[in-house]
Design a protein around this motif. Sequence first.
Motif, mmCIF file in Angstrom:
data_model
loop_
_atom_site.group_PDB
_atom_site.id
_atom_site.type_symbol
_atom_site.label_atom_id
_atom_site.label_comp_id
_atom_site.label_asym_id
_atom_site.label_seq_id
_atom_site.Cartn_x
_atom_site.Cartn_y
_atom_site.Cartn_z
ATOM 1 N N ASP A 127 59.102 27.334 29.737
ATOM 2 C CA ASP A 127 58.356 27.329 28.484
ATOM 3 C C ASP A 127 59.171 27.904 27.329
ATOM 4 N N SER A 128 59.945 28.944 27.594
ATOM 5 C CA SER A 128 60.747 29.543 26.526
ATOM 6 C C SER A 128 61.860 28.602 26.071
ATOM 7 N N ALA A 129 62.399 27.816 26.992
ATOM 8 C CA ALA A 129 63.425 26.836 26.610
ATOM 9 C C ALA A 129 62.832 25.772 25.692
ATOM 10 N N ILE A 130 61.637 25.294 26.030
ATOM 11 C CA ILE A 130 60.994 24.279 25.201
ATOM 12 C C ILE A 130 60.630 24.867 23.838
ATOM 13 N N ALA A 131 60.085 26.081 23.834
ATOM 14 C CA ALA A 131 59.683 26.704 22.578
ATOM 15 C C ALA A 131 60.878 26.941 21.663
ATOM 16 N N ALA A 132 62.028 27.303 22.236
ATOM 17 C CA ALA A 132 63.221 27.523 21.420
ATOM 18 C C ALA A 132 63.680 26.227 20.772
ATOM 19 N N ALA A 133 63.657 25.137 21.543
ATOM 20 C CA ALA A 133 64.015 23.837 20.974
ATOM 21 C C ALA A 133 63.018 23.441 19.893
ATOM 22 N N ALA A 134 61.722 23.668 20.165
ATOM 23 C CA ALA A 134 60.682 23.331 19.196
ATOM 24 C C ALA A 134 60.853 24.135 17.912
ATOM 25 N N VAL A 173 56.099 7.803 9.386
ATOM 26 C CA VAL A 173 56.348 8.593 10.593
ATOM 27 C C VAL A 173 57.545 7.989 11.311
ATOM 28 N N VAL A 174 58.500 8.813 11.710
ATOM 29 C CA VAL A 174 59.656 8.304 12.448
ATOM 30 C C VAL A 174 59.697 8.916 13.838
ATOM 31 N N THR A 175 60.134 8.104 14.797
ATOM 32 C CA THR A 175 60.331 8.548 16.171
ATOM 33 C C THR A 175 61.727 8.074 16.601
ATOM 34 N N SER A 176 61.973 7.887 17.862
ATOM 35 C CA SER A 176 63.242 7.345 18.369
ATOM 36 C C SER A 176 64.278 8.425 18.695
ATOM 37 N N ASP A 177 64.092 9.088 19.842
ATOM 38 C CA ASP A 177 65.086 10.020 20.405
ATOM 39 C C ASP A 177 65.575 11.063 19.405
ATOM 40 N N LEU A 178 64.673 11.683 18.707
ATOM 41 C CA LEU A 178 65.047 12.692 17.720
ATOM 42 C C LEU A 178 65.356 14.031 18.379
ATOM 43 N N ASP A 179 66.260 14.787 17.788
ATOM 44 C CA ASP A 179 66.470 16.187 18.119
ATOM 45 C C ASP A 179 66.570 16.959 16.807
ATOM 46 N N GLU A 180 66.890 18.244 16.872
ATOM 47 C CA GLU A 180 66.912 19.037 15.645
ATOM 48 C C GLU A 180 67.980 18.564 14.661
ATOM 49 N N TYR A 181 69.087 18.026 15.193
ATOM 50 C CA TYR A 181 70.154 17.564 14.315
ATOM 51 C C TYR A 181 69.746 16.282 13.590
ATOM 52 N N ALA A 182 69.100 15.375 14.316
ATOM 53 C CA ALA A 182 68.623 14.143 13.691
ATOM 54 C C ALA A 182 67.542 14.443 12.665
ATOM 55 N N ILE A 183 66.668 15.402 12.987
ATOM 56 C CA ILE A 183 65.620 15.790 12.046
ATOM 57 C C ILE A 183 66.247 16.376 10.776
ATOM 58 N N ALA A 184 67.243 17.232 10.949
ATOM 59 C CA ALA A 184 67.910 17.827 9.789
ATOM 60 C C ALA A 184 68.595 16.763 8.933
ATOM 61 N N THR A 218 61.973 13.100 24.379
ATOM 62 C CA THR A 218 62.948 13.475 25.414
ATOM 63 C C THR A 218 63.668 14.774 25.104
ATOM 64 N N GLN A 219 64.221 14.878 23.905
ATOM 65 C CA GLN A 219 65.019 16.063 23.591
ATOM 66 C C GLN A 219 64.183 17.335 23.599
ATOM 67 N N LEU A 220 62.935 17.231 23.225
ATOM 68 C CA LEU A 220 62.078 18.414 23.225
ATOM 69 C C LEU A 220 61.784 18.890 24.636
ATOM 70 N N VAL A 221 61.306 18.000 25.499
ATOM 71 C CA VAL A 221 60.864 18.425 26.832
ATOM 72 C C VAL A 221 62.020 18.762 27.756
ATOM 73 N N THR A 222 63.242 18.508 27.324
ATOM 74 C CA THR A 222 64.424 18.929 28.088
ATOM 75 C C THR A 222 65.131 20.101 27.413
ATOM 76 N N GLY A 223 64.468 20.733 26.453
ATOM 77 C CA GLY A 223 65.058 21.897 25.800
ATOM 78 C C GLY A 223 66.203 21.563 24.883
ATOM 79 N N SER A 224 66.295 20.311 24.457
ATOM 80 C CA SER A 224 67.378 19.852 23.587
ATOM 81 C C SER A 224 68.746 20.277 24.122
ATOM 82 N N GLY A 225 68.971 19.959 25.373
ATOM 83 C CA GLY A 225 70.255 20.257 26.004
ATOM 84 C C GLY A 225 70.294 21.562 26.769
ATOM 85 N N HIS A 226 69.259 22.387 26.644
ATOM 86 C CA HIS A 226 69.207 23.673 27.345
ATOM 87 C C HIS A 226 67.841 23.815 28.020
#
Length: 442
Positions: free
Chosen positions: A143-150, A289-300, A314-322
């Motif tokens: 949960d902490s990994a997901i929250a950190a990515a979020a 609204v945009v989707t499509s394999d976003l992560d924090e870098y794509a959002i930025a 995907t990137q969220l529920v996998t901790g964005s790589g962590h």
Amino acid sequence: MNPADLGLPVDVPSTALFTDHYELTMLQAALANGTADRRSVFEVFTRRLPEGRRYGVIAGTGRVLDAVENFRFDGAVLEFLRERAVVDMRTLDWLASYRFSGDIWGYQEGEVYFPGSPVLRVEGSFAECVLLETVILSILNHDSAIAAAASRMSSAAGGRPLIEMGARRTHELAAVAASRAAYVGGFTSTSDLAAGFRYGIPTVGTSAHAFTLVHDSERDAFTAQVDSLGRGTTLLVDTYDVAEAVRTAVEVAGTDLGAVRIDSGDLLLVAHRVRQQLDELGAASTKIVVTSDLDEYAIASLAAAPVDAYGVGTQLVTGSGHPTCSMVYKLVARATSADPKAALVPVAKKSLGGKTSIGGRKWAARRQDADGVAEAEVIGVGPVPAALADHQLLTHLVKAGEVVAREPLEAARDRHRAARASLPLSATQLSRGEAVIPTEYV
């Protein structure tokens, strides 16, 4: 017993077997030699943050409290252990009446943490505390990994809403926990109805490409959706030609169409084109609204784009790589005997390879500068300095086996927002770096 007969509940009735085999064999040996009743202190911490991360986020505390309450060895579980000869009859008899009766202190959910932070402290007999190691770590690490990515994603979004939509990219029960952790970290809604049912998180959703494809034309699909869900719905416009779909969407729903969703292509370019087209068609209030394999870098990278909300999976529920925080659960102090009055002595593992730990029952406080900005995570054993007394981070969560700090999920969400805001501005930078404040031991 056929595991299929248990069904697939959103909540697992008993967490007793969410543990490792050796927890029970340690228990058996401790019961036999008299160390089981020694008063003990275990702490959860991580030695380092995931590479490049500036801070961690505590999530899953509420689930830990539920897990501790539901850590019960019922008849079927005891029979399983007996059949497999995991432990002897004396241990089975002890497990039959197991109830955690100790104390748990911890960082409140949503709080940030750093290397060495004693995010959870479990106190009680060795026997009752050692059994909780695996289930506590599995919850907090995930949960902490997901929250950190979020948190990183919500910071990058700059106040724009974020939709959690990763249920199809992870285990079905992990998806519920991930949605909860994402909400703590700053997401505003989820596509997962189980998460909405269990935790009250707002749920959203309209249609997928399959809905468009099952109709004879895109216009037919849009008409059916608008007739069913109203003009405020979100129409998916990238099944065929985006420009044509946007034109058709406005013709069908009118200029008060709620939103369009873009799920592919160069999102930056397409979003600008769609915004221009919507404005020209008179649908200035229609959101994108945009989707499509976003992560924090794509959002930025979309910060300057006319985007109103993001959907992340995907990137969220996998901790964005962590996908884990590498938290550990270590014995840091224990009594010299089973006598309840026996003094606690610090203990610590000594090893090569960076796996050492620091003994002693610890407190933690966050020192702030004159402007109220965090400048150090201070950890110590013994008396708390007067200057830090009002900045302590550990809260009593379980007292004599009873949960005393259960709270609404919104409280954790609000706490995280405030905790992140109290960090130096560099905490929200996406560039790689060390922890945003140092950990100091006193």
